[in-house]
Design a protein around this motif. Structure first.
Motif, mmCIF file in Angstrom:
data_model
loop_
_atom_site.group_PDB
_atom_site.id
_atom_site.type_symbol
_atom_site.label_atom_id
_atom_site.label_comp_id
_atom_site.label_asym_id
_atom_site.label_seq_id
_atom_site.Cartn_x
_atom_site.Cartn_y
_atom_site.Cartn_z
ATOM 1 N N VAL A 150 77.895 31.997 41.509
ATOM 2 C CA VAL A 150 79.327 32.009 41.207
ATOM 3 C C VAL A 150 79.569 33.079 40.159
ATOM 4 O O VAL A 150 79.045 33.005 39.038
ATOM 5 N N LEU A 151 80.380 34.062 40.519
ATOM 6 C CA LEU A 151 80.709 35.155 39.620
ATOM 7 C C LEU A 151 81.850 34.741 38.705
ATOM 8 O O LEU A 151 82.973 34.499 39.158
ATOM 9 N N ALA A 152 81.556 34.627 37.430
ATOM 10 C CA ALA A 152 82.582 34.322 36.431
ATOM 11 C C ALA A 152 83.159 35.623 35.896
ATOM 12 O O ALA A 152 82.649 36.711 36.164
ATOM 13 N N ARG A 153 84.219 35.509 35.104
ATOM 14 C CA ARG A 153 84.822 36.690 34.479
ATOM 15 C C ARG A 153 84.310 36.908 33.058
ATOM 16 O O ARG A 153 84.490 37.987 32.509
ATOM 17 N N HIS A 154 83.689 35.901 32.475
ATOM 18 C CA HIS A 154 83.161 36.033 31.117
ATOM 19 C C HIS A 154 81.916 35.175 31.010
ATOM 20 O O HIS A 154 81.825 34.091 31.603
ATOM 21 N N GLU A 155 80.953 35.647 30.213
ATOM 22 C CA GLU A 155 79.674 34.962 30.123
ATOM 23 C C GLU A 155 79.777 33.572 29.486
ATOM 24 O O GLU A 155 79.089 32.642 29.918
ATOM 25 N N THR A 156 80.621 33.413 28.464
ATOM 26 C CA THR A 156 80.769 32.074 27.892
ATOM 27 C C THR A 156 81.315 31.113 28.931
ATOM 28 O O THR A 156 80.865 29.969 29.035
ATOM 29 N N SER A 157 82.280 31.551 29.733
ATOM 30 C CA SER A 157 82.803 30.697 30.796
ATOM 31 C C SER A 157 81.712 30.332 31.787
ATOM 32 O O SER A 157 81.637 29.185 32.260
ATOM 33 N N ALA A 158 80.840 31.287 32.103
ATOM 34 C CA ALA A 158 79.752 31.017 33.044
ATOM 35 C C ALA A 158 78.837 29.925 32.506
ATOM 36 O O ALA A 158 78.418 29.017 33.250
ATOM 37 N N VAL A 159 78.504 29.989 31.223
ATOM 38 C CA VAL A 159 77.616 28.972 30.649
ATOM 39 C C VAL A 159 78.326 27.623 30.600
ATOM 40 O O VAL A 159 77.719 26.577 30.854
ATOM 41 N N ILE A 160 79.621 27.603 30.292
ATOM 42 C CA ILE A 160 80.378 26.348 30.306
ATOM 43 C C ILE A 160 80.377 25.753 31.705
ATOM 44 O O ILE A 160 80.229 24.531 31.881
ATOM 45 N N MET A 161 80.534 26.589 32.724
ATOM 46 C CA MET A 161 80.474 26.090 34.099
ATOM 47 C C MET A 161 79.113 25.474 34.391
ATOM 48 O O MET A 161 79.010 24.385 34.963
ATOM 49 N N GLY A 212 76.024 41.047 27.123
ATOM 50 C CA GLY A 212 76.052 39.838 27.941
ATOM 51 C C GLY A 212 75.556 38.629 27.173
ATOM 52 O O GLY A 212 76.157 37.549 27.197
ATOM 53 N N VAL A 213 74.449 38.807 26.443
ATOM 54 C CA VAL A 213 73.913 37.717 25.631
ATOM 55 C C VAL A 213 74.879 37.380 24.501
ATOM 56 O O VAL A 213 75.124 36.207 24.191
ATOM 57 N N GLY A 214 75.436 38.428 23.874
ATOM 58 C CA GLY A 214 76.401 38.179 22.807
ATOM 59 C C GLY A 214 77.583 37.369 23.290
ATOM 60 O O GLY A 214 78.025 36.422 22.619
ATOM 61 N N ASN A 215 78.100 37.711 24.465
ATOM 62 C CA ASN A 215 79.227 36.967 25.013
ATOM 63 C C ASN A 215 78.853 35.544 25.395
ATOM 64 O O ASN A 215 79.685 34.638 25.337
ATOM 65 N N ALA A 216 77.615 35.336 25.816
ATOM 66 C CA ALA A 216 77.189 34.012 26.267
ATOM 67 C C ALA A 216 76.947 33.052 25.111
ATOM 68 O O ALA A 216 76.859 31.834 25.319
#
Length: 541
Positions: free
Chosen positions: A49-60, A81-85
């Motif tokens: 699943v392609l998210a728009r932001h890395e933090t959102s991806a981890v929350i998903m 990417g790591v910083g955003n996550a």
């Protein structure tokens, strides 16, 4: 499936995740290892699943992990990417969600000269991860096994695997090690807890995040019914004791609103309630506490009179066996519950916009009339108080929230993951305009996926919770608010349905349309925030 003739490290990671029950990987790929892992996962039936932001991806990933019990997996590129996550990983850590982040790393040869996008990613995430592993320093299968075990071990949390582009393509052996179940609780500890409980006439049960699994919830309901006592739930445990259960007495935060219940208790049975769920207030009830948890931990708020650790269903069953009915009168419990609801009523001045409590009530009524039974994700902010108080839950997992971290920007990605996890139920997100604007791009994610997600945005053009805290401070204009954004227009621009409402009648009509949709809809609600201060004072004192 047919295994490749020479499996790679990416294959080994994907095989381990598949064996652990992971169904999706969420992320924002970059160069390096991301594409190799996505391809290897696809070969094993794991969606990306392609998210728009890395933090959102981890929350998903964290949300699906909470709902499924299997480890959630997210991926990102190195550096930014790591910083955003990082915020998403902090959420997984403090909300006890088992998540593995696979981040693109630097090959040993690169580390000799690389400065572009380079920082010590493991050190940055060390405070919020239980393990920091690197493929190359160890085999990929070992890294996956150790990361999954660390994420699932109590207390659950996050783990990091660094995988460079070069390492992802290296030959690797496939392996998957089963994570052992939690140990059975000690019989002597159960007996000691039963003796403490037997001496109590008016116990109160507090239920927390570790008890949301269905087998634990079933025994908890039996225990509470046997005792005939009131039960409080934390935000994350909402629905373990259903809101319409006669024993339900409200939400526990260690604040003021639950005081009338606990002030009458002569013992507290704390089941799966992690201290990370409580607001930083002193524990003020000088009665015996029975702590029931998956593993030993520090209890900074109270010294327990008895402690039972291990598999929760067995521990709760042991307490319930032969439990005598307490001295609580059902009418007294009902009166306390009604008093809690009255104290937390959100009664605005009826200025411009709809009262937040009415937004929740009208939304739930519309869902029931339409036969729409969504899981509900609630964002951080002042709107969370009427949402968590007034949205009625019947089952564990009916309400999703970032409580340990309490991060804004949680609700929409959590709702997307919940809708993908269970398309038949779909999901609803209650979010403030501030939290929504932090992750606006995920509206496009929902629309592109065709997920059945209804977003109800409490739009008051203010950071209402922070505005309450300003007291007499003289702040510059615009410090805590902004011009009202056209959130419905933004949703339409991103491919979904956007509706704007300013009255209760318009909200009821918009929700009827949203509940009938099979795709993604945002309802932009003009709310009156003037009732928040009194509500928050009643909650927290």
């Amino acid at each position: 499936m047919t295994e490749p003739a020479t499996p790679t490290a990416a294959d080994a990671l994907a095989a381990a995740f598949a064996a652990a029950g992971t169904r999706r990987i969420y992320g924002v790929p970059g160069g390096g290892s991301s594409l190799d892992l996505i391809a290897a996962a696809k070969a094993r039936g794991i969606d990306f699943v392609l998210a728009r932001h890395e933090t959102s991806a981890v929350i998903m990933a964290a949300t699906e992990a909470e709902l499924s019990g299997a480890p959630g997996v997210a991926l990102c590129t190195r550096g930014p990417g790591v910083g955003n996550a990082a915020n998403g990983i902090a959420h997984a850590a403090l909300d006890r969600a088992p998540v593995v982040l696979v981040a693109d790393g630097f090959a040993p040869a690169e580390r000799a000269f690389a400065t572009h996008q380079y920082f010590d990613q493991a050190a940055m995430l060390a405070p919020v991860t239980k393990a920091q592993l690197s493929v190359g320093q160890m085999a990929a299968g070992e890294a996956a096994t150790r990361a999954i075990a660390a994420a699932l071990a109590a207390p659950r949390g996050a783990a990091l695997i660094e995988l460079s582009g070069a390492a992802a393509k290296q030959p690797a052996a496939l392996s998957a090690t089963a994570v052992p179940p939690p140990p059975m609780p000690d019989r002597a500890a159960i007996e000691a807890a039963r003796q403490v409980l037997a001496r109590a006439c008016r116990p109160v049960v507090i239920v927390g995040l570790e008890a949301v699994a269905q087998d634990s919830a079933t025994w908890l309901r039996h225990l509470v019914a046997s005792l005939g006592c009131p039960a409080l739930v934390t935000y994350k445990a909402k629905g373990v004791i259903a809101d319409d259960d006669p024993a339900f007495a409200g939400i526990f935060t260690c604040g003021a609103a639950e005081g009338p219940v606990l002030d009458r208790a002569d013992a507290v049975v704390m089941v799966g309630a992690d201290p990370v769920e409580f607001i930083p207030k002193p524990w003020r009830w000088d009665v015996p506490v029975i702590e029931v948890a998956t593993a030993p931990r520090a209890m900074p708020y109270a010294h327990p009179a008895a402690t039972v650790t291990g598999a929760l269903p067995a521990a709760i069953e042991g307490l319930a066996r032969g439990a005598a009915r307490s001295a609580w009168d059902p009418r007294e419990v009902a009166a306390l519950r009604e008093g809690w609801l009255r104290a937390l009523a959100n009664d605005p001045r009826r200025g411009a916009g709809i009262g937040p409590q009415r937004v929740v009530e009208i939304t739930q009524l519309a869902c029931r009339e339409a036969g729409f039974d969504p899981r509900v994700a609630v964002d951080a902010g002042a709107h969370m108080f009427p949402a968590t108080t007034n949205w009625r839950c019947a089952r564990p997992g009916d309400l999703l929230i970032s409580n340990g971290l309490a991060t804004m920007g949680f609700a929409v990605p959590a709702a997307i993951a919940a809708a993908l996890h269970d398309p038949a139920r779909g999901a609803l997100a209650f979010t403030g305009d501030g939290g929504l604007l932090m992750g606006l791009g995920e509206l496009a994610t929902a629309a592109v996926l065709g997920a059945r997600v209804v977003v109800v945005a409490f739009n008051d053009a203010t950071l209402s919770l922070i505005d309450i805290k300003k007291d007499a401070r003289d702040l510059p204009e615009g410090a805590l608010g902004w011009p009202r954004a056209d959130l419905a227009g933004a949703m339409r621009a991103l491919g979904g349905v956007g509706l704007s409402v300013t009255t209760e009648a318009e909200l009821a009509q918009a929700m009827a349309e949203a509940c009938a949709s099979t795709g993604s809809v945002l309802v932009d609600v003009a709310v009156d925030p003037s009732g928040y201060p009194a509500q928050i004072k009643a909650l927290r004192g």
